[in-house]
Design a protein around this motif. Sequence first.
Motif, mmCIF file in Angstrom:
data_model
loop_
_atom_site.group_PDB
_atom_site.id
_atom_site.type_symbol
_atom_site.label_atom_id
_atom_site.label_comp_id
_atom_site.label_asym_id
_atom_site.label_seq_id
_atom_site.Cartn_x
_atom_site.Cartn_y
_atom_site.Cartn_z
ATOM 1 N N HIS A 156 0.842 -1.186 0.000
ATOM 2 C CA HIS A 156 0.000 0.000 0.000
ATOM 3 C C HIS A 156 0.878 1.237 0.000
ATOM 4 O O HIS A 156 1.662 1.449 0.908
ATOM 5 C CB HIS A 156 -0.933 -0.008 1.212
ATOM 6 C CG HIS A 156 -2.007 -1.027 1.066
ATOM 7 N ND1 HIS A 156 -2.113 -2.126 1.873
ATOM 8 C CD2 HIS A 156 -3.012 -1.118 0.175
ATOM 9 C CE1 HIS A 156 -3.149 -2.854 1.478
ATOM 10 N NE2 HIS A 156 -3.702 -2.272 0.451
ATOM 11 N N GLY A 157 0.726 2.033 -1.041
ATOM 12 C CA GLY A 157 1.535 3.236 -1.176
ATOM 13 C C GLY A 157 0.838 4.438 -0.575
ATOM 14 O O GLY A 157 -0.156 4.320 0.141
ATOM 15 N N ARG A 158 1.363 5.603 -0.879
ATOM 16 C CA ARG A 158 0.889 6.850 -0.304
ATOM 17 C C ARG A 158 0.182 7.659 -1.390
ATOM 18 O O ARG A 158 0.798 8.039 -2.378
ATOM 19 C CB ARG A 158 2.095 7.619 0.237
ATOM 20 C CG ARG A 158 1.752 8.888 0.943
ATOM 21 C CD ARG A 158 1.281 8.619 2.361
ATOM 22 N NE ARG A 158 0.632 9.806 2.884
ATOM 23 C CZ ARG A 158 -0.172 9.808 3.927
ATOM 24 N NH1 ARG A 158 -0.436 8.689 4.573
ATOM 25 N NH2 ARG A 158 -0.713 10.918 4.334
ATOM 26 N N ALA A 159 -1.139 7.912 -1.201
ATOM 27 C CA ALA A 159 -1.901 8.639 -2.223
ATOM 28 C C ALA A 159 -1.626 10.133 -2.204
ATOM 29 O O ALA A 159 -1.674 10.798 -3.237
ATOM 30 C CB ALA A 159 -3.391 8.392 -2.010
ATOM 31 N N SER A 160 -1.307 10.677 -1.018
ATOM 32 C CA SER A 160 -1.207 12.142 -0.880
ATOM 33 C C SER A 160 -0.080 12.751 -1.708
ATOM 34 O O SER A 160 -0.121 13.922 -2.049
ATOM 35 C CB SER A 160 -1.004 12.514 0.589
ATOM 36 O OG SER A 160 0.248 12.037 1.043
ATOM 37 N N SER A 161 0.938 11.950 -2.029
ATOM 38 C CA SER A 161 2.093 12.516 -2.729
ATOM 39 C C SER A 161 2.107 12.147 -4.220
ATOM 40 O O SER A 161 3.131 12.287 -4.880
ATOM 41 C CB SER A 161 3.392 12.074 -2.046
ATOM 42 O OG SER A 161 3.427 10.675 -1.920
ATOM 43 N N ILE A 162 0.974 11.686 -4.742
ATOM 44 C CA ILE A 162 0.884 11.480 -6.193
ATOM 45 C C ILE A 162 0.662 12.843 -6.843
ATOM 46 O O ILE A 162 -0.256 13.582 -6.459
ATOM 47 C CB ILE A 162 -0.252 10.502 -6.550
ATOM 48 C CG1 ILE A 162 0.070 9.109 -5.989
ATOM 49 C CG2 ILE A 162 -0.442 10.430 -8.069
ATOM 50 C CD1 ILE A 162 -0.966 8.055 -6.296
ATOM 51 N N VAL A 163 1.526 13.188 -7.789
ATOM 52 C CA VAL A 163 1.478 14.525 -8.398
ATOM 53 C C VAL A 163 1.348 14.422 -9.919
ATOM 54 O O VAL A 163 1.673 13.396 -10.530
ATOM 55 C CB VAL A 163 2.731 15.355 -8.040
ATOM 56 C CG1 VAL A 163 2.772 15.634 -6.543
ATOM 57 C CG2 VAL A 163 4.011 14.661 -8.498
ATOM 58 N N ILE A 164 0.877 15.499 -10.502
ATOM 59 C CA ILE A 164 0.690 15.539 -11.945
ATOM 60 C C ILE A 164 2.035 15.755 -12.648
ATOM 61 O O ILE A 164 2.933 16.408 -12.098
ATOM 62 C CB ILE A 164 -0.318 16.659 -12.330
ATOM 63 C CG1 ILE A 164 -0.706 16.602 -13.803
ATOM 64 C CG2 ILE A 164 0.220 18.042 -11.975
ATOM 65 C CD1 ILE A 164 -1.522 15.403 -14.177
ATOM 66 N N SER A 165 2.151 15.234 -13.841
ATOM 67 C CA SER A 165 3.330 15.439 -14.676
ATOM 68 C C SER A 165 3.704 16.923 -14.709
ATOM 69 O O SER A 165 2.845 17.791 -14.788
ATOM 70 C CB SER A 165 3.013 14.970 -16.099
ATOM 71 O OG SER A 165 4.095 15.242 -16.960
ATOM 72 N N GLY A 166 5.000 17.194 -14.642
ATOM 73 C CA GLY A 166 5.468 18.573 -14.686
ATOM 74 C C GLY A 166 5.754 19.151 -13.312
ATOM 75 O O GLY A 166 6.348 20.220 -13.199
ATOM 76 N N THR A 167 5.364 18.436 -12.268
ATOM 77 C CA THR A 167 5.628 18.898 -10.899
ATOM 78 C C THR A 167 7.098 18.628 -10.559
ATOM 79 O O THR A 167 7.595 17.518 -10.760
ATOM 80 C CB THR A 167 4.738 18.137 -9.888
ATOM 81 O OG1 THR A 167 3.383 18.246 -10.304
ATOM 82 C CG2 THR A 167 4.905 18.665 -8.476
#
Length: 411
Positions: A156-167
């Motif tokens: 189980h990973g961390r959803a809060s730190s998924i970011v959009i391309s270009g970040t």
Amino acid sequence: MAKLKTWVSIPKNSDFSIYNLPFGIFSLKGDRPRAGIAIGEQIVDLSVLANLGLLEVNASYFKNSALNDFISLGKKITNKVRLDVQRLLTIENSPLKIHSAAFIFQKDVKMHLPIHVGDYTDFYSSIEHATNVGKMFRDPENALLPNWRHIPIGYHGRASSIVISGTNIHRPMGQVKTNDMKVPVFKASGNLDFELEMGFIVGKGTNLGERISTKNAAEHIFGLVLFNDWSARDIQKWEYVPLGPFLGKSFASSMSPWIVTLEALAPFKVQGPLQKPEVLSYLQYEGENNYDIKLEVSMSSQSSGDTVISTSNFKFMYWNMMQQLAHHTVNGCNVNVGDVMASGTISGKDESSFGSLLEISWGGKKPFKLKDGSERTFIEDNDTVTMRGFAEKEGKRVGFGEVSGTILPSK
Ligand code: MN
């Protein structure tokens, strides 16, 4: 695939052909984010189409900053929206021809995460990747752990730190202890890596206690994105025993902005690798459940252009998405619309198809060169990693665009 002809002008080799029509969330400067479909270099503004009465969905669904509510309407409706847009972009007497406000150029917008991610799971489903890592970290003779061919391994990973391309991502700090150290030190990661992955977006949830079968799994998958699971190998190596990845992974993962639907990818289905020994019955499946999607990773420094450092393919995956979803829910764990499940690093047999720097530089022992002549084993500050992917058959291309990110110095 029947041949379709659109009246919209589309550059040759565009990922966003009339056969694709992926969903995303965009905003114009000073405006609120809303939903669109990519076509060539443009975006079809779905709220404009709904307001014109051209779609059977209320415009409010397209004025959200995420696609979750729209996706929750179910495939019957979301597929119809995509096919209605396809029809409007192909018919000769299309009402859209006189509504230029329905079209926005991609170069003029900012893209956002297309979904609100509730939960994120990362699998470890490439046998080539798992074997390479096993050889380096454990035993070259018995690289695969005994459970690997029986279970689609994941965490189980961390959803809060998924970011959009270009970040942009700052190099993570953390605890590191190499073999020659007596005690760990706190420092910036020196072995920063990417992982070439694809992620699927859950499109239909389940209740606690329900299981998804491999046969029904496709109903629960809305579509796919490119996914870079950034990894700090030195932090990971020290922390991962005995419970698995934690801070070496959770500082960031990057996602491409356009969700390519499972339906758009259907023509590119292929047979997966033979699974031996035979898997347990809940993991058995029928038909073709792998997808022939060509993948590429390139890297650039501040002073160099893109250097392609890996070419892989999603079809190499030992465990397919249907098996991953069946396994994920076999204990009754519920899933929700907007959950992201990533494949794990996608490596092929060949060295040129390795999906991480850990493998490409073989643990830092084999440096490679960028276009400006500079050497790399892992990612340096101000390097940019870009992943691209597309499927193509009979001249019909369905692609993902790219997921890109630049590493900045530690904060
Ligand atoms: Mn991963």
